[in-house]
Design an enzyme around this catalytic site. Sequence first.
Site, short mmCIF file in Angstrom:
data_model
loop_
_atom_site.label_atom_id
_atom_site.label_comp_id
_atom_site.label_asym_id
_atom_site.label_seq_id
_atom_site.Cartn_x
_atom_site.Cartn_y
_atom_site.Cartn_z
N TYR A 125 63.03 -7.98 10.32
CA TYR A 125 62.51 -6.68 10.72
C TYR A 125 63.71 -5.75 10.95
CZ TYR A 125 58.01 -9.05 11.49
OH TYR A 125 56.84 -9.76 11.34
N GLY A 153 62.74 -14.40 -1.84
CA GLY A 153 64.18 -14.47 -1.58
C GLY A 153 64.55 -13.82 -0.27
N SER A 174 68.13 -3.22 0.35
CA SER A 174 68.17 -3.96 -0.92
C SER A 174 68.20 -3.02 -2.12
CB SER A 174 66.97 -4.90 -1.02
OG SER A 174 65.75 -4.19 -0.97
#
Length: 533
Positions: free
Chosen positions: A475, A176, A112
């Site tokens: 994960y 999110g 991210s």
Amino acid sequence: MFPFLLLILLSLSWRISASAQPAEEFLRCLSLRFHNSSSIAKLVYTYHNSSYSSVLKSSAQNFRFTTPSTPTPFAIVTPFHASHIQATVYCCRKHGLQVRTRSGGHDFEGLSYTTAYKVPFVVIDLVNLRSVQVNVEKATAWVESGATVGELYYEIARKTRTLAFPAGIGHTVGIGGQLSGGGYGVLFRKYGLASDNVIDARLIDAYGRILDKKSMGEDLFWAIRGGGGGSFGIVLAWKLKLVPVPANVTACTVSKTLEQNATKLVHQWQSIARKFPKEIQSSIAIARVNSSEDGKMTIQASYGSVFLGSFDELIPLMEEKFPELGLVKEDCLEMSWAESVLYSALSIIGLPLETLLNRTQKSALSQTFFKAKSDFVKQPISESGFEGLWPKFYENEAKSAVMVLVAYGGKMDEIPETEYPYPHRAGNLYSIIYVVNWEEEENKNSEKFMNWMRRVYSYMTPYVSKSPREAYVNYRDLDIGTNKFNHDKGSYTEAKVWGLKYFKNNFDKLVYVKTKVDPQNFFKHEQSIPPLF
């Protein structure tokens, strides 16, 4: 826009790209599309901005991806409004920059906020989009994607003790990211996953359109509830169905070492726990400790449970179902559901509920260096199988290692595996997460810890799910396969290697949805769903 400000922004060099032209064009594009031209200075951070590093690291939870060698974005955009995201998506698309979207920064492989490939990218950090609106009368909540699980729980608990939401116990995790991949916690055997309890959403797609459940259509709404983040768009906010809980629940912990028959108890638990009533969530955390008797290293199994009821109800139930554990009243505490989340996560009694608002709480999976993997178990592992595993926890690299077994069954057995993208439902006794941590001064030798994890994972091969060896997308584990980015099209064949492990037969439907809503593969990363060409 003020000319001198634009000049400063355009003069900033980009750290990875050999050519600054796309970056310069991107900044110029943003300055033209932001409605308030002066806001770009408040919302956009580039490498030479004095706050750039602190903003980048502010929610980078796995410190493996905060080192000088980690690829960094050309820019970080911290939107306050949906229009800021729309402008960023438009300008990234127009000028060939990839987008990484960060909610809480808990992607285990840092996807991210970084990339394993040397490609130009921009991070959209949703930290400013974190409102939570709870409607007790309707038992619903609207929560923006930048809020954490803890911020959601706090707002619910502030208004009522008898409603909850079945997300995870990691309160620093971004809502999110969690909803995009599933999300399980102390309530999932009763009510299913967090993503199973999403009833509407607002999403920005690859074309910059804002869509809700009705306008995005059934297929896309299905895909975003468990199909993994970063593939289909950027979810602005989620409408959640809240669930009833007692005003007080019971949380218990019992710890046993090898000398106290831990191996036999773990072996028995495997066949018993999935048959517990839905109101009981049960897990075992396994790690090495020093024995309280002689100080020697041993293995300790800590049995944790949360029961939706009183301990006067729980104790006789456990005496019937699992008498060998020897659970007694002194092992348990009654508390609110929200307090049980903190107790389950941190094993500390009496923490104030405001702890849920701490976005930088350190744990085995946040604010530390770590590597993690996951598994699902469908048949009980033999005692000898566990006995062969224990010596690996005595190795030097395992001083801060843990594996957690989480019982399935209950509601998870009732939901068909195709109902949502998350397929790990009936037939699973329990899931496993393996985690190994290390300190900053040890990071130069991080590979030895990574290799320890891989040796454990290899050892477990005969005992866990097969064809495919299943894994949990939240994960994230790049060891199980990645996409290649030699061209924009991606590769279905490459993606299917890891995709079947995360999604089983739901993978092909996710590819179908991706092809329909983002055929040019704008939203992509190392394990994003590819379109078919």
